[in-house]
Design a protein around this motif. Structure first.
Motif, PDB file in Angstrom:
ATOM      1  N   TYR A  70    -104.058  26.909 -33.708  1.00 29.63           N
ATOM      2  CA  TYR A  70    -104.229  26.357 -35.058  1.00 29.63           C
ATOM      3  C   TYR A  70    -105.592  25.687 -35.184  1.00 29.63           C
ATOM      4  N   LEU A  71    -105.961  24.881 -34.192  1.00 27.48           N
ATOM      5  CA  LEU A  71    -107.238  24.176 -34.226  1.00 27.48           C
ATOM      6  C   LEU A  71    -108.407  25.149 -34.221  1.00 27.48           C
ATOM      7  N   LEU A  72    -108.377  26.131 -33.327  1.00 23.24           N
ATOM      8  CA  LEU A  72    -109.464  27.104 -33.257  1.00 23.24           C
ATOM      9  C   LEU A  72    -109.575  27.898 -34.556  1.00 23.24           C
ATOM     10  N   GLY A  73    -108.451  28.203 -35.147  1.00 25.46           N
ATOM     11  CA  GLY A  73    -108.473  28.925 -36.414  1.00 25.46           C
ATOM     12  C   GLY A  73    -109.116  28.118 -37.523  1.00 25.46           C
ATOM     13  N   LYS A  74    -108.984  26.794 -37.468  1.00 25.53           N
ATOM     14  CA  LYS A  74    -109.536  25.920 -38.500  1.00 25.53           C
ATOM     15  C   LYS A  74    -110.992  25.545 -38.242  1.00 25.53           C
ATOM     16  N   VAL A  75    -111.365  25.354 -36.973  1.00 27.46           N
ATOM     17  CA  VAL A  75    -112.651  24.736 -36.643  1.00 27.46           C
ATOM     18  C   VAL A  75    -113.608  25.682 -35.935  1.00 27.46           C
ATOM     19  N   GLY A  76    -113.104  26.659 -35.196  1.00 27.91           N
ATOM     20  CA  GLY A  76    -113.949  27.497 -34.361  1.00 27.91           C
ATOM     21  C   GLY A  76    -114.910  28.377 -35.150  1.00 27.91           C
ATOM     22  N   THR A  77    -116.055  28.665 -34.553  1.00 22.98           N
ATOM     23  CA  THR A  77    -116.989  29.612 -35.137  1.00 22.98           C
ATOM     24  C   THR A  77    -116.461  31.028 -34.933  1.00 22.98           C
ATOM     25  N   SER A  78    -117.091  31.973 -35.596  1.00 24.80           N
ATOM     26  CA  SER A  78    -116.665  33.377 -35.441  1.00 24.80           C
ATOM     27  C   SER A  78    -116.749  33.808 -33.984  1.00 24.80           C
ATOM     28  N   GLU A  79    -117.824  33.425 -33.300  1.00 25.18           N
ATOM     29  CA  GLU A  79    -118.000  33.799 -31.908  1.00 25.18           C
ATOM     30  C   GLU A  79    -116.957  33.116 -31.027  1.00 25.18           C
ATOM     31  N   GLN A  80    -116.677  31.839 -31.295  1.00 26.58           N
ATOM     32  CA  GLN A  80    -115.663  31.116 -30.517  1.00 26.58           C
ATOM     33  C   GLN A  80    -114.285  31.734 -30.707  1.00 26.58           C
ATOM     34  N   LYS A  81    -113.975  32.130 -31.928  1.00 26.55           N
ATOM     35  CA  LYS A  81    -112.682  32.766 -32.175  1.00 26.55           C
ATOM     36  C   LYS A  81    -112.570  34.087 -31.427  1.00 26.55           C
ATOM     37  N   LYS A  82    -113.629  34.870 -31.457  1.00 22.92           N
ATOM     38  CA  LYS A  82    -113.600  36.160 -30.782  1.00 22.92           C
ATOM     39  C   LYS A  82    -113.421  35.987 -29.284  1.00 22.92           C
ATOM     40  N   ARG A  83    -114.109  34.993 -28.726  1.00 23.64           N
ATOM     41  CA  ARG A  83    -114.087  34.821 -27.271  1.00 23.64           C
ATOM     42  C   ARG A  83    -112.841  34.102 -26.777  1.00 23.64           C
ATOM     43  N   PHE A  84    -112.395  33.077 -27.502  1.00 27.22           N
ATOM     44  CA  PHE A  84    -111.314  32.228 -26.997  1.00 27.22           C
ATOM     45  C   PHE A  84    -109.991  32.401 -27.759  1.00 27.22           C
ATOM     46  N   LEU A  85    -110.060  32.534 -29.080  1.00 33.31           N
ATOM     47  CA  LEU A  85    -108.832  32.566 -29.871  1.00 33.31           C
ATOM     48  C   LEU A  85    -108.105  33.899 -29.751  1.00 33.31           C
ATOM     49  N   ASP A  86    -108.844  34.989 -29.790  1.00 32.92           N
ATOM     50  CA  ASP A  86    -108.193  36.303 -29.824  1.00 32.92           C
ATOM     51  C   ASP A  86    -107.265  36.523 -28.633  1.00 32.92           C
ATOM     52  N   GLN A  87    -107.685  36.079 -27.444  1.00 36.44           N
ATOM     53  CA  GLN A  87    -106.857  36.287 -26.260  1.00 36.44           C
ATOM     54  C   GLN A  87    -105.583  35.442 -26.301  1.00 36.44           C
ATOM     55  N   LEU A  88    -105.635  34.314 -27.017  1.00 35.22           N
ATOM     56  CA  LEU A  88    -104.436  33.492 -27.161  1.00 35.22           C
ATOM     57  C   LEU A  88    -103.476  34.102 -28.173  1.00 35.22           C
ATOM     58  N   VAL A  89    -104.007  34.553 -29.305  1.00 31.09           N
ATOM     59  CA  VAL A  89    -103.156  35.144 -30.339  1.00 31.09           C
ATOM     60  C   VAL A  89    -102.465  36.404 -29.814  1.00 31.09           C
ATOM     61  N   SER A  90    -103.175  37.170 -28.982  1.00 25.06           N
ATOM     62  CA  SER A  90    -102.601  38.406 -28.442  1.00 25.06           C
ATOM     63  C   SER A  90    -101.531  38.150 -27.389  1.00 25.06           C
ATOM     64  N   GLY A  91    -101.456  36.891 -26.903  1.00 23.66           N
ATOM     65  CA  GLY A  91    -100.493  36.567 -25.858  1.00 23.66           C
ATOM     66  C   GLY A  91    -100.961  36.922 -24.462  1.00 23.66           C
ATOM     67  N   ALA A  92    -102.233  37.346 -24.342  1.00 26.02           N
ATOM     68  CA  ALA A  92    -102.751  37.741 -23.032  1.00 26.02           C
ATOM     69  C   ALA A  92    -103.028  36.547 -22.137  1.00 26.02           C
ATOM     70  N   SER A  93    -103.280  35.375 -22.748  1.00 27.67           N
ATOM     71  CA  SER A  93    -103.679  34.188 -21.982  1.00 27.67           C
ATOM     72  C   SER A  93    -102.938  32.957 -22.457  1.00 27.67           C
ATOM     73  N   ARG A  94    -102.918  31.952 -21.588  1.00 29.38           N
ATOM     74  CA  ARG A  94    -102.423  30.627 -21.947  1.00 29.38           C
ATOM     75  C   ARG A  94    -103.601  29.658 -22.017  1.00 29.38           C
ATOM     76  N   SER A  95    -103.359  28.489 -22.616  1.00 31.16           N
ATOM     77  CA  SER A  95    -104.415  27.496 -22.755  1.00 31.16           C
ATOM     78  C   SER A  95    -103.915  26.118 -22.357  1.00 31.16           C
ATOM     79  N   ALA A  96    -104.845  25.174 -22.268  1.00 29.83           N
ATOM     80  CA  ALA A  96    -104.512  23.787 -21.949  1.00 29.83           C
ATOM     81  C   ALA A  96    -105.419  22.874 -22.776  1.00 29.83           C
ATOM     82  N   PHE A  97    -104.912  21.694 -23.109  1.00 27.40           N
ATOM     83  CA  PHE A  97    -105.657  20.717 -23.902  1.00 27.40           C
ATOM     84  C   PHE A  97    -105.861  19.478 -23.026  1.00 27.40           C
ATOM     85  N   PHE A  98    -107.105  19.191 -22.687  1.00 29.87           N
ATOM     86  CA  PHE A  98    -107.433  18.136 -21.729  1.00 29.87           C
ATOM     87  C   PHE A  98    -107.817  16.857 -22.465  1.00 29.87           C
ATOM     88  N   MET A  99    -106.843  15.980 -22.714  1.00 30.90           N
ATOM     89  CA  MET A  99    -107.147  14.713 -23.367  1.00 30.90           C
ATOM     90  C   MET A  99    -106.664  13.522 -22.560  1.00 30.90           C
TER      91      MET A  99
END
Length: 387
Positions: A96-125
Motif C-alpha cells: 500500500y505504501l509503495l503504491g502511494k509513495v514509490g516512484t515508477s522505478e521503485q514500483k517496478k523494482r520493489f513493488l511488482d515482486q511483492l504484488v506477484s507474490g514472488a517475494s516477501r518484505s519486512a518493515f524495519f522500524m
C-alpha cells in the motif's frame, strides 16, 4: 460495496475452506512461522484459484478500504489464508505504501515482486528497548542515516522485525539531520544481520520476528522513499490502513474460532444436555455474535473514513482498540467453551487465542491509542475555550 468485492470474497472463502485449511497441520509449520516453501506452495494454489493479491487489480489500482475489508476478512478464516492470498502483514501495508509513495522505478523494482507474490518484505522500524530506541514512540528512533556522495549510510539496531528472515524487500526507517527517512533495500544484505529470531506467543508469520543489526548499510540515494525528513509523514499514510487490515484478518480468524466452538458446544453433551443449552455456555456464544457484528461495523465505519481521503488517525485508533479488545473476548470465550480441547492444538482455537493476544500490542497497544485519543479530547476542549 461493489459486486466485484463480494464476488472475490466468495471465491476466497471457498479457496480457504477447501484448499488452505487442510494445510493447518502441515509439518512445515514451525515455531517461527510457516516455511517459505509452504508459503509459495499455497500461493501457487491461490494464483490458480484467482485469489492471489485480490485487493490489488491488474492495472495496479486498489480496492477501496471498504471493499478490502470484505476480501481480507475472508482471507483471515485460516492463519494461513493471508499468506496464501498475499494479504498478510507486513507485505499488505508495504505494498500500500509503495503504491502511494514509490516512484515508477521503485514500483517496478520493489513493488511488482511483492504484488506477484514472488517475494516477501519486512518493515524495519521498532528498536530494542534496552537501547532506549523507538517502539510505540517513533520519535525515539536511534538508527541514523548520513549522506555520503550518492549513497546514504545507515547504522543502528532493530527488533521485532516481522518476516526479516527470508524477506527479499526491506523498508528501513532511520533519522537524518532533517528527521525520519525511509529507504527501500534489497534483501538479504551483508550489512543487515539477523542476530536472533525471538520466541513469541504467535506463530503465523513466516520468518518470525527478528532482532537486527545494521552496520554501515549503503543505500543509493534514489532508493529513499520521498525526501529526507518526511519518513513520519509516509508512515502515517501506511499506518491507519495497516491497523485496519490487521483488524480485518484477525476478525476472520475469530469468526472461524467461533464456528469451531459453536460446533463443539452443539455436539458435546454434559449434565444431561448439549453444552449450548447450558446458559453459561450459550450466553458466551451469543456474546461472541454480538462482538463479531460490532467488529464488522467498526471496521466498515473506519474504512469509510479512509475512503473519504482522510488519514483516519483517530478513527483507526478507535477501531484498533475496539476490535482488538473484542477479538480477545471472542477468542477467550471460545477457549472457555471448549474446555480442555480449547487449550490443545487439536483445533485452531488455541492458536487464535495466541495470535489475537499479540494483536492487542501490535500496531500500538490499546493504552497508547487511548492516550492519543485522550490528547485529542484535551485539544478539542481547549479549542472551545475563550479568553
Amino acid at each position: 460495496m461493489t459486486e466485484r468485492a463480494h464476488a472475490i470474497a466468495a471465491r476466497i472463502e471457498t479457496f480457504i475452506r477447501d484448499q488452505v485449511i487442510p494445510y493447518e497441520k502441515d509439518p512445515r509449520l514451525g515455531h517461527h512461522g510457516p516455511s517459505d516453501e509452504l508459503v509459495q506452495e499455497l500461493r501457487d494454489k491461490a494464483r490458480a484459484a484467482g485469489v492471489l493479491t485480490p485487493h490489488i487489480l491488474a492495472d495496479g489500482s486498489h480496492f477501496t478500504q471498504r471493499e478490502t475489508a470484505i476480501a481480507l476478512i475472508k482471507t483471515g478464516l485460516s492463519p494461513l489464508g493471508p499468506l496464501a492470498c498475499n494479504t498478510m502483514a507486513p507485505d499488505e501495508g508495504n505494498m500500500y505504501l509503495l503504491g502511494k509513495v514509490g516512484t515508477s522505478e521503485q514500483k517496478k523494482r520493489f513493488l511488482d515482486q511483492l504484488v506477484s507474490g514472488a517475494s516477501r518484505s519486512a518493515f524495519f522500524m521498532t528498536e530494542p528497548a534496552t537501547d532506549g530506541g523507538a517502539g510505540s514512540d517513533p520519535s525515539m528512533m536511534l538508527t541514523t542515516c548520513k549522506l555520503d556522495g550518492n549513497h546514504w549510510v545507515i547504522n543502528g539496531r532493530k527488533t521485532f522485525i516481522t518476516g526479516a528472515d527470508g524477506a527479499k524487500v526491506g523498508i528501513v526507517m532511520a533519522k537524518s539531520d532533517d528527521g525520519a527517512c525511509m529507504f527501500l533495500v534489497d534483501l538479504p544484505d551483508p550489512a543487515i544481520r539477523i542476530t536472533r529470531v525471538l520466541d513469541t506467543i504467535d506463530s503465523s508469520m513466516p520468518g518470525g520476528h527478528a532482532e537486527i543489526a545494521i552496520d554501515n548499510l549503503r543505500v543509493p540515494a534514489d532508493q529513499m522513499l520521498g525526501s529526507s525528513g518526511e519518513g513520519f509523514k509516509y508512515a502515517q499514510i501506511r499506518l491507519s490502513p495497516a491497523r485496519l487490515s490487521h483488524c480485518m484478518r484477525w476478525l476472520g480468524l475469530c469468526i472461524r474460532a467461533n464456528e469451531v466452538a459453536s460446533d463443539y458446544a452443539c455436539r458435546r453433551n454434559a449434565f444431561g444436555k448439549p453444552l449450548v443449552d447450558h446458559e453459561g455456555v450459550g450466553f458466551m456464544l451469543a456474546e461472541n455474535l454480538i462482538d463479531i457484528k460490532q467488529c464488522e461495523l467498526m471496521i466498515d465505519w473506519c474504512a469509510g473514513v479512509l475512503d473519504s481521503g482522510s488519514l483516519g488517525t483517530n478513527e483507526s485508533s478507535m477501531a484498533k482498540v475496539a476490535v482488538s479488545e473484542a477479538l480477545m473476548r471472542i477468542a477467550d470465550r471460545c477457549v472457555q467453551v471448549m474446555g480442555g480441547m480449547g487449550v490443545s492444538g487439536d483445533t485452531i482455537v488455541e492458536q487464535a487465542f495466541r495470535e489475537v493476544r499479540a494483536f492487542r500490542i501490535y500496531d500500538g497497544p490499546t493504552e497508547v491509542h487511548k492516550w492519543s485519543l485522550a490528547k485529542k479530547i484535551k485539544r478539542d476542549w481547549k479549542a472551545t475555550q475563550h479568553g
